[in-house]
Design an enzyme around this catalytic site. Structure first.
Site, PDB file in Angstrom:
ATOM      1  N   LYS A  48       0.802  -1.218   0.000  1.00 22.52           N
ATOM      2  CA  LYS A  48       0.000   0.000   0.000  1.00 22.52           C
ATOM      3  C   LYS A  48       0.838   1.273   0.000  1.00 22.52           C
ATOM      4  O   LYS A  48       0.329   2.347  -0.296  1.00 22.52           O
ATOM      5  CB  LYS A  48      -0.971  -0.012   1.175  1.00 22.52           C
ATOM      6  CG  LYS A  48      -2.021  -1.105   1.051  1.00 22.52           C
ATOM      7  CD  LYS A  48      -2.923  -0.912  -0.171  1.00 22.52           C
ATOM      8  CE  LYS A  48      -3.955  -2.002  -0.268  1.00 22.52           C
ATOM      9  NZ  LYS A  48      -4.853  -1.822  -1.413  1.00 22.52           N
TER      10      LYS A  48
HETATM   11  N1  PMP Z   1      -3.385  -8.169   1.205  1.00 20.10           N
HETATM   12  C1  PMP Z   1      -3.488  -7.253   2.172  1.00 20.10           C
HETATM   13  C2  PMP Z   1      -2.922  -7.548   3.509  1.00 20.10           C
HETATM   14  C3  PMP Z   1      -4.144  -6.025   1.939  1.00 20.10           C
HETATM   15  O1  PMP Z   1      -4.255  -5.105   2.919  1.00 20.10           O
HETATM   16  C4  PMP Z   1      -4.695  -5.809   0.661  1.00 20.10           C
HETATM   17  C5  PMP Z   1      -5.426  -4.514   0.406  1.00 20.10           C
HETATM   18  N2  PMP Z   1      -6.797  -4.512   0.711  1.00 20.10           N
HETATM   19  C6  PMP Z   1      -4.582  -6.800  -0.323  1.00 20.10           C
HETATM   20  C7  PMP Z   1      -3.910  -7.962  -0.008  1.00 20.10           C
HETATM   21  C8  PMP Z   1      -5.200  -6.662  -1.692  1.00 20.10           C
HETATM   22  O2  PMP Z   1      -4.597  -5.666  -2.467  1.00 20.10           O
HETATM   23  P1  PMP Z   1      -5.487  -4.791  -3.420  1.00 20.10           P
HETATM   24  O3  PMP Z   1      -6.335  -3.910  -2.560  1.00 20.10           O
HETATM   25  O4  PMP Z   1      -4.523  -4.003  -4.242  1.00 20.10           O
HETATM   26  O5  PMP Z   1      -6.344  -5.689  -4.238  1.00 20.10           O
END
Ligand code: PMP
Length: 342
Positions: A48
């Protein structure tokens, strides 16, 4: 040992360019080569950081943000942590509206990075003025010059990965990647990375990981929102009960669903066998790989890249707590015995 001994001006210069690490032991019964893109190497310990930095710098480029302005988001998770980190380094106020369900640890973590945290009641519906969505929206309207990240509905979430994660993986695999396996929450990671990779080579297979209890897989297959797919599950950050516009379903070839229990055991196995201390969704992603391997979709020429989104330290009171595992009924220790045999 790593040779790069560069000095950096600030932690933001360390966002992205995360290592691709070959998985050598947990893969021993699988055919093909498997590499993890280990996003815990970002300074905020998750993928993130990329979207927080990218979206904030886009707002700067467009002249929307000036020093002292405010960034707003509705998350207690990794995105909140990354936005708080970028804000403190760049000199912005950071407001995070979070649900009262968020653990005290998470709220304290965000406050440690200088964020102002609004704790909103969890029991109200999304359109209630007290909900964290509504509180964030209202603050965004009231605070002049504020930016609302809105990660589930922000196209820039996809662009961040199109411009960083995708090109990095293409370069790191010297264009030889055959499969990308990535968790889908907002969908930004998988969509942006896949969009870039498919432009280089449309044959690369893109596999999204979804949770039982989430609508994403069914929506991908039918383009219909099926409420019956929705029920509570444990994995955080993966899957969703709505359709995010930050997901480009057209660049994803298929979804695989994984269970809370197997994902938790698999995360623990990765830590034990590869020495990579990873979060719950990294376990989910590799659990998906194991299920795909059972279908024999990989061969000796496969070069599979799996995105490991964050670090295990965020899950000490969850998947890395034996007590928590037992409380969930995940007490089967078979996998742990296996780890010792490897
Ligand atoms: N794994 C974790 C620990 C996350 O916090 C997130 C974000 N929601 C994701 C995977 C998935 O990533 P994305 O939001 O880019 O699909």
């Amino acid at each position: 040992m790593k040779e790069d001994l560069k000095v950096y001006n600030d932690a933001l210069q360390l966002v992205g360019n995360t290592p691709l690490i070959k998985l050598n032991r947990i893969t021993k019964d699988l055919t093909g080569d498997f590499y993890a893109k280990v996003e815990a190497f970002n300074p905020g310990h998750s993928t993130k950081d990329r979207i927080a930095l990218y979206i904030i710098e886009e707002a700067e480029r467009k002249g929307i943000l000036k020093p002292g302005d405010t960034i707003i988001e509705t998350t207690s998770g990794n995105t909140g942590f990354s936005i708080a980190m970028v804000s403190v380094i760049k000199g912005y106020e950071c407001i995070l509206a979070v649900s009262s369900k968020s653990s005290a640890d998470k709220i304290d973590m965000l406050k440690s990075l200088g964020a102002k945290v609004y704790v909103c009641p969890a029991h109200v519906s999304a359109d209630d003025p007290r909900s964290y969505y509504e509180v964030a929206k209202r603050l965004h309207q009231e605070i002049k010059g504020s930016v609302y990240i809105n990660q589930y509905f922000n196209e820039l979430n996809i662009d961040a990965h199109y411009n960083t994660t995708g090109p990095e993986i293409w370069k790191q695999t010297e264009g030889e990647i055959t499969h990308l396996v990535a968790c889908s929450g907002t969908g930004g990671t998988i969509s942006g990375t896949a969009r870039f990779l498919k432009e280089q080579n449309p044959d690369i297979q893109i596999i999204g990981i979804d949770a039982y209890g989430s609508v994403l897989k069914k929506y991908h297959e039918t383009r219909e929102f099926d409420e019956n797919e929705i029920y509570p599950y444990r994995i955080e950050g993966l899957g969703k009960n709505l359709i995010p516009t930050a997901t480009d379903f057209d660049v994803i070839d298929r979804f695989v669903k994984v269970s809370d229990e197997e994902s938790a055991h698999t995360a623990r196995m990765i830590s034990k066998t590869e020495g990579l201390f990873v979060g719950y969704t990294s376990g989910a992603a590799f659990q998906g790989v194991k299920q795909l391997a059972e279908e024999e979709i990989f061969d000796a020429n496969s070069k599979v890249v799996i995105i490991f989104p964050d670090h295990g330290s965020r899950y000490m009171s969850k998947i890395y707590s034996d007590d928590w595992m037992q409380e969930q009924g995940f007490s089967d220790s078979e996998n742990l015995v296996d780890a010792e045999k490897i």
